[in-house]
Design an enzyme around this catalytic site. Structure first.
Site, short mmCIF file in Angstrom:
data_model
loop_
_atom_site.label_atom_id
_atom_site.label_comp_id
_atom_site.label_asym_id
_atom_site.label_seq_id
_atom_site.Cartn_x
_atom_site.Cartn_y
_atom_site.Cartn_z
N LYS A 105 6.77 24.05 -13.42
CA LYS A 105 5.71 22.83 -14.22
C LYS A 105 5.95 22.47 -12.06
CE LYS A 105 4.83 18.01 -15.05
NZ LYS A 105 5.10 16.65 -15.70
N GLU A 133 -5.13 17.74 -12.41
CA GLU A 133 -5.50 18.11 -14.00
C GLU A 133 -7.41 18.62 -13.97
OE1 GLU A 133 -3.14 15.99 -16.82
OE2 GLU A 133 -4.66 16.56 -18.28
N LYS A 141 2.48 12.16 -11.23
CA LYS A 141 1.77 11.62 -11.75
C LYS A 141 2.64 9.99 -12.06
CE LYS A 141 -0.56 14.01 -15.50
NZ LYS A 141 -1.00 14.12 -16.63
N ARG A 190 -3.91 22.06 -14.90
CA ARG A 190 -2.66 21.49 -15.32
C ARG A 190 -2.62 20.76 -16.97
NH1 ARG A 190 -0.26 15.88 -11.92
NH2 ARG A 190 1.17 15.48 -13.41
N ARG A 220 0.78 -1.38 0.17
CA ARG A 220 0.22 0.25 0.09
C ARG A 220 0.79 1.09 0.46
NH1 ARG A 220 -2.82 -3.12 3.02
NH2 ARG A 220 -4.24 -3.87 2.40
N HIS A 269 1.65 13.79 -29.65
CA HIS A 269 0.69 12.76 -29.40
C HIS A 269 0.14 11.21 -30.67
CE1 HIS A 269 -0.72 9.40 -26.81
NE2 HIS A 269 0.56 9.11 -27.05
N GLU A 317 10.61 19.41 -24.76
CA GLU A 317 9.21 19.93 -23.41
C GLU A 317 9.82 21.46 -22.49
OE1 GLU A 317 7.23 18.52 -23.03
OE2 GLU A 317 7.19 15.56 -23.28
N HIS A 358 10.22 11.30 -28.88
CA HIS A 358 8.53 12.04 -28.20
C HIS A 358 8.81 13.52 -28.52
CE1 HIS A 358 5.46 12.48 -25.57
NE2 HIS A 358 5.73 13.41 -24.64
N ASN A 400 -0.90 20.02 -21.42
CA ASN A 400 -0.65 19.42 -22.25
C ASN A 400 -0.84 20.07 -23.95
OD1 ASN A 400 -1.68 16.61 -21.60
ND2 ASN A 400 -3.47 17.84 -21.11
N HIS A 434 0.58 18.33 -27.28
CA HIS A 434 1.26 16.94 -27.53
C HIS A 434 -1.03 15.96 -27.75
CE1 HIS A 434 3.77 17.13 -24.11
NE2 HIS A 434 4.44 16.94 -23.49
#
Ligand SMILES: NC(=O)c1ccc[n+]([C@@H]2O[C@H](COP(=O)([O-])OP(=O)(O)OC[C@H]3O[C@@H](n4cnc5c(N)ncnc54)[C@H](O)[C@@H]3O)[C@@H](O)[C@H]2O)c1
Ligand SMILES: [Zn+2]
Length: 346
Positions: free
Chosen positions: A207, A217, A128, A221, A106, A232, A170, A247, A225, A228
């Site tokens: 960030k 998000e 994340k 947030r 946990r 993406h 980025e 990427h 993106n 992206h």
């Protein structure tokens, strides 16, 4: 929740002080096959008794199977709930190792030592964690902050140049959505002569601020993106061809294509678009998409997980340094912008 982020000039000494301040029962170190060779030796001497778990490198190994290996090794080492895991690696390992630590018994504490530029300025910030599942990227995961994140540019010395350039995309994204002055500074310099210290610090601060305000998000947030939605889709489409891109290269293309849409919507000045397009294309070149790819890329944009119902939502620039999220864009706008990208001469 803790989550100190320390920009360090001596990760080994900082890790050692952290370990002396806190009392952990056992210590495990997670590396991939590359960071075991290039990065672990830089901190090894500061670590008390520990075991190293090494897994295969690369996005294709960011899977439940590798997590099973990691959880098994943690179990074999008898890690209890007061143990610590130190993750030394790029974004793949940070996401996956953090996820394993956050779910083992946990949740146990973990330290992130990001060793790629991308992980230093992006993946290691904001809590994340997760893995890919059945071809869905980052499909399974949790939000959890590390006990400490140590960012030290010393690790970048062994980083392949293409990885560094990918991370730079980025940084560019962060600057384009937040800081016009820094954008002017970036564009006055070639890739090799950037002020990396200042850029890395800016990305981390920016960030952290955004993810601190909106950790899950729900709103702000989403701004991260930028580039992206289309980037993406390009990356995913090319993955199924023999023209794979990194990427960062796809994000760079996404930033140019999305900025074009901003201009067409009357949100961004033409002149600012040209500054973005010129610098980004000069630095990253163009990704190898052709006209026949457009339909598939647009189809992927429509499936983007950030969309709401049938609406395609995107982050668009209102100016250099200022972005808006949840702007609806149409398939036609995406198609035209991609056609424009294909036609640009560099
Ligand atoms: N959690 C988030 O918010 C977030 C944000 C952005 C990206 N990500 C994730 O980050 C991942 C990409 O991360 P990445 O670009 O760091 O890739 P990566 O972790 O695969 O690292 C790239 C390659 O460089 C090697 N490497 C790492 N550090 C090195 C060093 N110092 N010297 C030599 N080789 C080194 C790795 O072994 C790997 O082969 C993706 O899975 C993406 O989903 C997560
Ligand atoms: Zn990205």
């Amino acid at each position: 929740m803790s989550g100190e982020i320390k920009i360090s000039t001596n990760a080994s000494a900082d890790l050692s002080s952290f370990l002396k301040e806190r009392s952990f029962t056992r210590l495990a170190v997670l590396t991939d096959e590359n960071t075991a060779v290039h990065c672990y030796p830089l901190v090894k001497k500061s670590l008390p008794d520990h075991k190293v778990i090494t897994v295969a490198a690369g996005e294709q190994n960011k899977t439940l199977t590798t997590c099973s290996e990691i959880w098994k090794a943690m179990t074999d080492q008898n890690l209890d709930r007061h143990s610590l895991m130190v993750v030394i690696g790029g974004g793949v390992l940070g996401d996956m190792g953090g996820f394993c630590a956050a779910t083992y018994k946990r949740g146990i504490d973990f330290v992130l030592i990001p060793t790629t530029l991308l992980a230093q300025v992006d993946a290691s910030i904001g809590g994340k964690l997760g893995i890919d599942f059945e071809n869905f990227k980052n499909h399974i995961g949790v939000f959890q902050l590390p006990a400490l994140t140590l960012i030290d540019s010393a690790f970048n010395k062994t980083l392949p140049p293409a990885e560094k350039r990918s991370g730079f995309a980025e940084i560019i994204k962060h600057v384009l959505i937040s800081d016009r002055t820094l954008w002017n500074e970036i564009t006055s310099k070639e890739f090799d002569s950037q002020n990396w210290e200042r850029l890395v610090r800016h990305s981390i601060e920016f960030k952290s601020r955004v993810t601190g305000e909106d950790p899950k998000e729900k709103g702000l947030r989403k701004i991260l993106n930028a580039g992206h939605t289309i980037g993406h889709a390009i990356e995913t489409h090319l993955l199924s061809t023999d023209r794979k891109v990194m990427h960062g290269e796809a994000v760079a293309a996404g930033l140019v294509v999305e900025s074009y849409i901003s201009v067409k919507k009357g949100m961004l000045k033409q002149q600012e678009f040209e500054s973005i397009s010129e610098y980004v294309l000069k630095t990253f070149g163009k990704v190898g998409i052709v006209k026949a790819d457009i339909e598939s890329v647009v189809g992927l944009v429509r499936q983007d997980k950030k969309n709401q119902g049938d609406k395609v939502l995107c982050v668009l620039l209102e100016a250099v340094g200022k972005a808006r999220y949840d702007v609806e864009i149409t398939a036609d706008e995406v198609t035209h912008a991609l056609m424009h990208y294909l036609a640009v001469q560099i």
